[in-house]
Design an enzyme around this catalytic site. Structure first.
Site, PDB file in Angstrom:
ATOM      1  NE  ARG A  63     -35.510 -10.399  -9.094  1.00 27.63           N
ATOM      2  CZ  ARG A  63     -36.034 -10.421 -10.391  1.00 27.63           C
ATOM      3  NH1 ARG A  63     -35.187 -10.390 -11.713  1.00 27.63           N
ATOM      4  NH2 ARG A  63     -37.170 -10.422 -10.555  1.00 27.63           N
ATOM      5  CG  ASN A  77     -29.773  -8.205  -5.209  1.00 25.34           C
ATOM      6  OD1 ASN A  77     -29.775  -8.703  -3.967  1.00 25.34           O
ATOM      7  ND2 ASN A  77     -30.957  -8.442  -5.691  1.00 25.34           N
ATOM      8  CB  SER A 137     -38.691  -6.983 -12.142  1.00 30.64           C
ATOM      9  OG  SER A 137     -38.814  -7.707 -13.185  1.00 30.64           O
TER      10      SER A 137
END
Lengths: 281, 156
Positions: free
Chosen positions: A213, A217, A209
């Protein structure tokens, strides 16, 4: 700027392809031209652009901070010194707030993560075409200037953090204690297999994660910049002007995102290491 | 997403950067910050001490000023008293001196009066004797009548 491409899909694809150096199937070494050749090179190839920009930005970070560290004195700080000390205090506060133990590694680790990721993210604010266009004049076929849109970069960091988490878990809790944490929680002991699966997934999810992440993004942000850039291809007109406004708006919003992502990566790293170092569970 | 050796390269780079930061960047900066903290708090404490000292000194100054004023007043009072005393003493001694002079003068006058009186008495006795001689027309035996004459002299 997209005029030299056959269509917009090719333009997008080109901007999302790394400059890869590796061994061609015929045995010769060189840069890959296109996605097919990259696939053929397999694992033992390297994203030259990611490495170049990340190492360069990392060195910039170390150079600025090292210069400040050399000049550090008890006198009133000025200019860059002031900024560096502000950063140090900010990181120190974050570490003190989230990390309960004493570990000389955590704060420098957090500082490196925050500043380095921020600098790499910052490359996203440079208009998408400028540097690749300059590079193409020098004969470089592909160039992705934002290292954090390369999953290799984000996973490289998150896996290092994961190794640290495992190391401190075993070191602080002992192998037995670490296993107990995974096996006897959250259900009672007789449901150990289920516990192991649940806790194992939680554990593995941490680095995944963390890396995804950041990558997600920045990749999405870059994609939007590329899509906005496509609006310029129609020549000067309504689309061109609205594209300019959109790019400005998205860039301003992106300043928040790149800082936030760097901060999240850093904070989660501190929290994970804190959880790993906690002995009373 | 395609993974390749960049992953390994990034990991190594990351480790090197963290190591460098931990060794050469964080400790000196942190030490400098802590030292500055200590110096600033020291400076603040010193400033406070200085202020306290100043207040103490001011209090001391006003105290000694008051003392000095009081002492000056005392000295003035004493001096006044002493001056009065001196004036009194001078008056006394002057009076004494005047009395002494008066007494001496009186004594002198008395003496002169006595002397004059003695002289007069003698003159008178001689005149009386001469008168008596003339009256009697004869010589009075001074020796024979010496006691009478002395008695006469004593009576005058």
């Amino acid at each position: 700027m997209a005029g030299s491409y056959a269509n917009s899909s090719e333009y997008i694809k080109h901007h999302l392809t790394n400059l890869v150096y590796g061994q061609h199937p015929d045995g010769s070494w060189g840069f890959a031209h296109g996605a097919d050749e990259i696939k053929e090179m397999g694992f033992w190839s390297i994203n030259v652009d990611s490495m170049l920009f990340s190492v360069g930005l990392g060195c910039l970070f170390l150079w600025i901070f090292r210069r400040a560290a050399k000049k550090a004195s008890t006198d009133a700080p000025t200019g860059m010194q002031n900024f560096v000390e502000m950063m140090i205090e900010f990181i120190d506060d974050s570490v003190r707030g989230s990390f309960s133990g004493k570990n000389p590694l955590v704060a420098p680790l957090a500082l490196t993560i925050f500043v380095w990721i921020f600098l790499m993210n910052l490359m996203d604010l440079i208009a998408v075409d400028h540097i690749p266009w300059l590079a193409s004049l020098l004969g470089v076929p592909y160039l992705k200037i934002v290292p954090t849109t390369d999953p290799n970069v984000t996973f490289g960091m998150s896996l290092s953090v994961f190794v640290l988490v495992l190391y401190y878990s075993v070191k602080m809790k002992g192998p037995g204690g670490f296993f107990a944490e995974l096996a006897f929680h959250p259900f009672p002991k007789f449901m150990m297999p289920i516990n192991l699966v649940l806790e194992g997934v939680t554990l593995i999810a941490k680095p995944v994660s963390l890396a995804l992440r950041l990558f997600g993004n920045l990749y999405a942000g870059e994609m939007i910049f590329i899509l906005i850039a496509l609006m310029y291809s129609g020549g000067f007109g309504l689309l061109f002007v609205s594209g300019g406004l959109l790019q400005l708006g998205w860039a301003i919003f992106h300043i928040l995102i790149i800082t936030l992502q760097a901060f999240i990566f850093m904070t989660l790293t501190i929290v994970y290491l804190d959880m790993a170092s906690q002995t009373d569970h | 997403m395609n993974f390749n050796a960049t992953l390994i390269g990034q990991t190594i780079t990351f480790i090197v950067f963290v190591w460098f930061c931990m060794k050469y960047i964080w400790p000196p900066l942190m030490a400098a910050l802590e030292q500055r903290n200590a110096r600033i708090s020291e400076g603040l404490a010193a400033a406070q001490r200085g202020q306290q000292d100043l207040e103490d000194a001011q209090a001391k100054v006003s105290d000694s000023l008051k003392d000095a004023k009081q002492q000056a007043q005392e000295i003035i009072n004493q001096a006044q008293k002493r001056a009065n005393e001196i004036v009194d003493e001078a008056k006394d001694s002057a009076r004494d001196e005047a009395d002494k002079i008066k007494v001496a003068a009186t004594a002198d006058i008395d003496q002169q009066v006595t002397a004059a009186r003695e002289h007069l008495r003698k003159e008178v006795s001689v005149i009386a004797l001469a008168g008596a001689e003339q009256i009697l027309k004869r010589e009075v035996d001074a020796k024979a009548h010496a006691d009478v004459l002395d008695e006469l002299v004593a009576q005058i």
